[in-house]
Structure formats: structure tokens, C-alpha cells
Design a protein around this motif. Structure first.
Motif, mmCIF file in Angstrom:
data_model
loop_
_atom_site.group_PDB
_atom_site.id
_atom_site.type_symbol
_atom_site.label_atom_id
_atom_site.label_comp_id
_atom_site.label_asym_id
_atom_site.label_seq_id
_atom_site.Cartn_x
_atom_site.Cartn_y
_atom_site.Cartn_z
ATOM 1 N N ASN A 13 0.779 -1.162 0.062
ATOM 2 C CA ASN A 13 -0.061 -0.003 -0.061
ATOM 3 C C ASN A 13 0.920 1.207 0.300
ATOM 4 O O ASN A 13 2.103 1.143 -0.265
ATOM 5 C CB ASN A 13 -0.788 -0.191 1.158
ATOM 6 C CG ASN A 13 -0.089 -0.144 2.660
ATOM 7 O OD1 ASN A 13 0.865 0.066 2.633
ATOM 8 N ND2 ASN A 13 -0.989 -0.612 3.497
ATOM 9 N N SER A 14 0.435 2.276 0.221
ATOM 10 C CA SER A 14 0.877 3.655 0.011
ATOM 11 C C SER A 14 2.175 3.656 1.286
ATOM 12 O O SER A 14 2.999 4.344 0.957
ATOM 13 C CB SER A 14 0.151 4.889 0.354
ATOM 14 O OG SER A 14 -0.580 4.781 1.505
ATOM 15 N N ASP A 15 2.162 2.677 2.168
ATOM 16 C CA ASP A 15 3.219 2.898 3.306
ATOM 17 C C ASP A 15 4.458 2.694 2.530
ATOM 18 O O ASP A 15 5.569 3.235 2.970
ATOM 19 C CB ASP A 15 2.951 1.740 4.234
ATOM 20 C CG ASP A 15 1.857 2.210 5.474
ATOM 21 O OD1 ASP A 15 1.218 3.550 5.079
ATOM 22 O OD2 ASP A 15 1.594 1.501 6.240
ATOM 23 N N SER A 16 4.334 1.688 1.784
ATOM 24 C CA SER A 16 5.770 1.166 0.984
ATOM 25 C C SER A 16 6.242 2.331 0.032
ATOM 26 O O SER A 16 7.389 2.377 0.092
ATOM 27 C CB SER A 16 5.438 -0.076 0.162
ATOM 28 O OG SER A 16 5.249 -1.234 1.007
ATOM 29 N N LEU A 17 5.353 3.280 -0.667
ATOM 30 C CA LEU A 17 5.714 4.230 -1.213
ATOM 31 C C LEU A 17 6.472 5.434 -0.838
ATOM 32 O O LEU A 17 7.460 5.893 -0.758
ATOM 33 C CB LEU A 17 4.573 4.681 -2.153
ATOM 34 C CG LEU A 17 4.153 3.484 -3.202
ATOM 35 C CD1 LEU A 17 2.760 4.197 -4.038
ATOM 36 C CD2 LEU A 17 4.946 2.986 -3.923
ATOM 37 N N PHE A 18 5.828 5.734 0.635
ATOM 38 C CA PHE A 18 6.217 6.765 1.510
ATOM 39 C C PHE A 18 7.553 6.334 1.899
ATOM 40 O O PHE A 18 8.641 7.020 2.037
ATOM 41 C CB PHE A 18 5.164 6.888 2.771
ATOM 42 C CG PHE A 18 3.955 7.444 2.100
ATOM 43 C CD1 PHE A 18 3.724 8.043 1.039
ATOM 44 C CD2 PHE A 18 2.654 7.251 2.783
ATOM 45 C CE1 PHE A 18 2.505 8.471 0.699
ATOM 46 C CE2 PHE A 18 1.482 7.570 2.583
ATOM 47 C CZ PHE A 18 1.291 8.290 1.389
ATOM 48 N N LEU A 19 7.720 5.073 2.337
ATOM 49 C CA LEU A 19 8.961 4.560 2.929
ATOM 50 C C LEU A 19 10.191 4.532 1.823
ATOM 51 O O LEU A 19 11.171 5.286 2.287
ATOM 52 C CB LEU A 19 8.904 3.172 3.667
ATOM 53 C CG LEU A 19 10.288 2.456 4.033
ATOM 54 C CD1 LEU A 19 10.533 3.387 5.262
ATOM 55 C CD2 LEU A 19 9.987 1.139 4.130
ATOM 56 N N VAL A 205 -1.288 13.041 4.031
ATOM 57 C CA VAL A 205 -1.840 12.122 3.087
ATOM 58 C C VAL A 205 -2.936 13.022 2.158
ATOM 59 O O VAL A 205 -2.887 13.080 0.883
ATOM 60 C CB VAL A 205 -2.169 10.996 3.287
ATOM 61 C CG1 VAL A 205 -2.675 9.884 2.037
ATOM 62 C CG2 VAL A 205 -1.128 10.130 4.197
ATOM 63 N N MET A 206 -4.011 13.338 2.822
ATOM 64 C CA MET A 206 -5.072 13.845 2.206
ATOM 65 C C MET A 206 -5.621 15.315 2.363
ATOM 66 O O MET A 206 -5.211 15.771 3.614
ATOM 67 C CB MET A 206 -6.289 13.199 2.399
ATOM 68 C CG MET A 206 -6.523 11.780 2.485
ATOM 69 S SD MET A 206 -6.281 11.161 0.439
ATOM 70 C CE MET A 206 -7.953 11.815 -0.080
ATOM 71 N N GLU A 209 -10.744 15.676 0.065
ATOM 72 C CA GLU A 209 -10.967 14.526 -0.600
ATOM 73 C C GLU A 209 -9.941 14.167 -1.836
ATOM 74 O O GLU A 209 -10.169 13.203 -2.541
ATOM 75 C CB GLU A 209 -12.361 14.561 -1.443
ATOM 76 C CG GLU A 209 -13.577 14.723 -0.348
ATOM 77 C CD GLU A 209 -13.298 13.550 0.927
ATOM 78 O OE1 GLU A 209 -13.061 12.566 0.619
ATOM 79 O OE2 GLU A 209 -13.549 14.224 2.096
ATOM 80 N N VAL A 210 -8.732 15.016 -1.975
ATOM 81 C CA VAL A 210 -7.605 14.783 -2.750
ATOM 82 C C VAL A 210 -6.402 14.508 -1.912
ATOM 83 O O VAL A 210 -6.163 15.156 -0.873
ATOM 84 C CB VAL A 210 -7.676 15.759 -3.844
ATOM 85 C CG1 VAL A 210 -9.036 15.863 -4.519
ATOM 86 C CG2 VAL A 210 -7.461 17.081 -3.203
ATOM 87 N N TYR A 211 -5.495 13.881 -2.703
ATOM 88 C CA TYR A 211 -4.115 13.762 -2.199
ATOM 89 C C TYR A 211 -3.510 15.197 -2.401
ATOM 90 O O TYR A 211 -3.710 15.755 -3.082
ATOM 91 C CB TYR A 211 -3.685 12.714 -2.902
ATOM 92 C CG TYR A 211 -3.660 11.258 -2.884
ATOM 93 C CD1 TYR A 211 -3.601 10.537 -1.600
ATOM 94 C CD2 TYR A 211 -4.535 10.488 -3.776
ATOM 95 C CE1 TYR A 211 -3.953 9.180 -1.414
ATOM 96 C CE2 TYR A 211 -4.679 9.251 -3.589
ATOM 97 C CZ TYR A 211 -4.704 8.529 -2.407
ATOM 98 O OH TYR A 211 -4.929 7.279 -2.456
ATOM 99 N N GLN A 216 0.976 13.610 -3.978
ATOM 100 C CA GLN A 216 0.964 13.032 -5.573
ATOM 101 C C GLN A 216 2.285 13.161 -6.285
ATOM 102 O O GLN A 216 2.694 12.266 -7.007
ATOM 103 C CB GLN A 216 0.091 14.228 -6.214
ATOM 104 C CG GLN A 216 -1.170 14.368 -5.884
ATOM 105 C CD GLN A 216 -2.086 15.291 -6.383
ATOM 106 O OE1 GLN A 216 -1.904 15.561 -7.806
ATOM 107 N NE2 GLN A 216 -2.780 15.950 -5.701
ATOM 108 N N GLU A 217 3.218 13.733 -5.676
ATOM 109 C CA GLU A 217 4.640 13.973 -6.213
ATOM 110 C C GLU A 217 5.343 12.698 -5.936
ATOM 111 O O GLU A 217 5.876 11.994 -6.806
ATOM 112 C CB GLU A 217 5.427 14.911 -5.531
ATOM 113 C CG GLU A 217 5.094 16.202 -6.179
ATOM 114 C CD GLU A 217 5.749 17.324 -5.266
ATOM 115 O OE1 GLU A 217 5.653 18.840 -5.615
ATOM 116 O OE2 GLU A 217 6.356 17.050 -4.130
ATOM 117 N N ILE A 218 4.877 11.894 -4.697
ATOM 118 C CA ILE A 218 5.443 10.623 -4.372
ATOM 119 C C ILE A 218 4.902 9.565 -5.216
ATOM 120 O O ILE A 218 5.811 8.524 -5.541
ATOM 121 C CB ILE A 218 5.319 10.359 -2.805
ATOM 122 C CG1 ILE A 218 6.214 11.283 -1.905
ATOM 123 C CG2 ILE A 218 5.651 8.837 -2.595
ATOM 124 C CD1 ILE A 218 5.610 11.294 -0.625
#
Length: 231
Positions: A13-19, A205-206, A209-211, A216-218
Motif C-alpha cells: 500500500n502507500s506505506d511502502s511508497l512513502f518509505l 496524505v489527504m 478529498e484529494v491527495y 501526488q509527487e511521491i
């Protein structure tokens, strides 16, 4: 990057992308070990973006080993996969970087009956003291340990790192929304460091209702496409 994942069960999920983005701040190079590789996402993204890094990964679940190998081949990334429980891993290699998105759900949370989900999610499968002790043995002097975890465990993390003579150098909290409590903490620690802890600007994160623009850059930098399938 195209990443194959199982149709059912645990998915990144997004956790992996943030990491991945957090680790990128520290320009990894040399020997890097990704602990609990899953489908390989964190290590493969780093291997794609950093030419001077040599990626190894350790994963104990056969279910994910198949996908990690497939993803490394599909994306043409040199990738050494060690098929082992991290705590039982035997290797003569010492690492410049060890990174991980480990299981961190607390034991009090109702557990899944699915063995794959249980291994991927719950902290009892990789207790902090055992985890950090093993990391400290595998790191070269003055090297980097970068991981994410449940922010409610931050005090325990500081204590467990201190036991193995590691110090947090950088920390960033991730909040689902600006007015919500943190849902994730990302930590950069080093062995032998005397640096004071630097608390980075929180990642929100949000926005409504939008990132947020930063998230979005990540996502754009990660540029991943997930394909659910049964291998």
C-alpha cells in the motif's frame, strides 16, 4: 514499474511508497538489505533509482518469494533474494543500509486467521528487541537503518534502539489528514551516531478529498502499476 501481486491476501500500500521516498532522502549506495521484501516493491524501486546500490532482500514466505523474483526479472533489476526468516538469516555480508516495512500491528489487535496476512502484519512475528539486535549485527559501522512502524510504538522503538547502541537521526510522521493523529512513523537510525534527532515536517496524505501535492509527487516518482494475478 510493473509489480505483480497475489490476487488475494496482503498487497503493498502507500506505506511502502512513502518509505521508499523517505529512504531516497539518504541516497543509498553500497550493500542494501530489504527485510521482509513482500513482492519486492521497496528494494526494487531503490534498485531502479540508485545506480550505486546493490540490492539484497530477505523474505520467509514462499507465497511472496515467487512474486519478488518475478518482479525483479520483469523490471530487469539485479536483485539477490534470501529465502529465510530474518532472525535466522546467516550471512557473512555486512550492510551499508538495512531497510524495512516490517509487521507492526500490535498483539492486542484482532488477528487474521490467514497465515500470510498474519506474518505480514503482526509485530509478534518480528519483536522489536530481536529485530533491532539482528539489524545491529548485520550493519557496517556508522551505517543506516531505515524503517517504518506504528507511531504508538515510538517510545518502545527509542528504547529498543538504545539497547543496541543505535540513535535516531531523522524521523517523519505520516498523518492521514492535517487534523488527524499520525498513522505511520518513518525512522532513520545509525549505529555509532552522536547526532541529535531531526524531526522532519509531517507528511499529510489527504487535503479534503484529494491527495496533497507532496503525496501526488511521491506517487508520480514511484510510478508503479500493480497487476493482481496468481503465479
Amino acid at each position: 514499474m510493473t509489480l505483480y501481486q497475489p490476487e488475494l491476501g496482503y498487497s503493498y500500500n502507500s506505506d511502502s511508497l512513502f518509505l521508499y521516498d523517505f529512504i531516497s532522502r539518504f541516497s543509498p549506495k553500497g550493500e542494501l538489505l530489504d527485510v521482509g521484501a513482500g513482492c519486492g516493491i521497496v528494494g526494487l524501486l531503490l534498485g531502479r533509482d540508485f545506480a550505486k546500490v546493490k540490492i539484497s532482500a530477505v523474505e520467509k514466505q514462499e507465497h511472496f518469494i515467487v512474486y519478488a523474483k518475478k518482479n525483479a526479472l520483469e523490471n530487469k533489476i539485479e536483485y539477490r533474494l534470501l529465502e529465510s526468516n530474518f532472525l535466522d538469516l546467516e550471512t557473512q555480508v555486512k550492510y551499508n543500509f538495512i531497510v524495512s516495512n516490517p509487521p507492526f500491528y500490535p498483539n492486542g489487535v484482532q488477528k487474521s486467521e490467514d497465515e500470510i496476512l498474519l506474518n505480514a502484519r503482526y509485530a509478534s512475528n518480528l519483536p522489536l528487541d530481536d529485530f533491532f539486535k539482528k539489524v545491529s549485527r548485520l550493519l557496517k559501522p556508522h551505517s543506516h537503518f531505515i524503517f517504518c512502524y506504528d507511531p504508538l510504538s515510538f517510545g518502545d522503538i527509542c528504547s529498543a534502539l538504545s539497547k543496541v547502541k543505535m540513535r535516531i537521526c531523522d524521523v517523519q510522521f505520516v498523518h492521514p489528514r492535517e487534523n488527524k493523529s499520525a498513522s505511520l512513523v518513518m525512522i532513520h537510525a545509525r549505529n555509532g551516531s552522536k547526532s541529535m534527532m531531526r524531526v522532519l515536517e509531517p507528511l499529510i496524505v489527504m487535503d479534503k478529498e484529494v491527495y496533497t501535492k507532496r503525496v501526488q509527487e511521491i506517487f508520480k516518482k514511484s510510478n508503479t502499476q500493480s497487476i493482481k494475478c496468481q503465479l
